[in-house]
Design an enzyme around this catalytic site. Structure first.
Site, PDB file in Angstrom:
ATOM      1  CG  HIS A  17      -1.886  -1.048   1.388  1.00  8.82           C
ATOM      2  ND1 HIS A  17      -1.903  -1.930   2.442  1.00  8.82           N
ATOM      3  CD2 HIS A  17      -2.929  -1.398   0.596  1.00  8.82           C
ATOM      4  CE1 HIS A  17      -2.926  -2.768   2.305  1.00  8.82           C
ATOM      5  NE2 HIS A  17      -3.561  -2.471   1.182  1.00  8.82           N
ATOM      6  CE  LYS A  41     -11.381  -7.717   1.243  1.00  4.15           C
ATOM      7  NZ  LYS A  41     -10.358  -7.019   0.531  1.00  4.15           N
ATOM      8  NE  ARG A  91      -3.127  -7.873  -3.994  1.00  2.00           N
ATOM      9  CZ  ARG A  91      -3.789  -8.316  -2.945  1.00  2.00           C
ATOM     10  NH1 ARG A  91      -3.161  -8.578  -1.828  1.00  2.00           N
ATOM     11  NH2 ARG A  91      -5.097  -8.514  -2.995  1.00  2.00           N
ATOM     12  CB  SER A 129      -4.241  -6.551   4.786  1.00  2.00           C
ATOM     13  OG  SER A 129      -3.755  -5.379   4.217  1.00  2.00           O
TER      14      SER A 129
END
Ligand code: PNS
Length: 160
Positions: A17, A41, A91, A129
């Site tokens: 990030h 999440k 990504r 993460s």
């Protein structure tokens, strides 16, 4: 002054990030790191803590960045920041599917919203993460992936 909103869960912010924010600063004068909540999440790390950790990780960028939390729709928040630009890192192709769905939905809500998708630096293309949280929860070393303040935070969490 041109600015862009970089929304995410940042739970926690990783070197991937941070790299995206640093590179976006060659395109925009200011990056607003906007910590939102995703229904999909894990929201276990409280917003205030995530904001503090983001500020620690991005401290070297001074007043070129601000870190805020937001509730509600991203498009409304972006407008409230007097910009129409949203920044996200990409990504993998799997990310692309997810991002494309989100950006299409957001552009249906507000057709002026424009996405800036930056490819994640190759070095961090494996980093997520959720994997960092998992490694930390199992007592592993996350210091290669996150700012020292974040590694310390998880160490303290594990001890308490
Ligand atoms: O880093 P993440 O977890 O992929 O970030 C997701 C986030 C916070 C950017 C996303 O959930 C979001 O934009 N939430 C705000 C609510 C919203 O606008 N939902 C509609 C998106 S189509």
């Amino acid at each position: 002054m041109s600015s862009v909103v970089y929304p995410g869960s940042f739970n926690p912010i990783t070197h991937g990030h941070t790299n995206i924010v640093e590179r976006a600063l060659s395109l925009f004068d200011h990056v607003v790191v906007a910590i939102g909540t995703s229904v999909d999440k894990d929201p276990t790390t409280y917003l205030a803590e995530r904001m503090e950790l983001c500020r620690a990780a991005l401290g070297h960028l001074g007043d070129q960045i601000t870190v805020e939390g937001f509730n509600g729709l991203l498009v409304d928040y972006v407008r409230s920041k007097n910009t129409r630009f949203v920044l996200r890192g990409l990504r993998t192709l799997t990310d692309y599917d997810y991002e494309f769905q989100m950006l299409s939905m957001n552009q249906s809500l507000d057709q002026d919203i424009e996405y800036v998708l930056l490819p994640t630096a190759h070095k961090w293309s494996f980093l997520s993460s959720s994997r960092v949280r998992e490694i930390a929860a199992l007592g592993g070393d996350i210091s290669n992936f996150v700012h020292p303040a974040i590694a310390d935070y998880y160490k303290e969490q594990a001890q308490s």
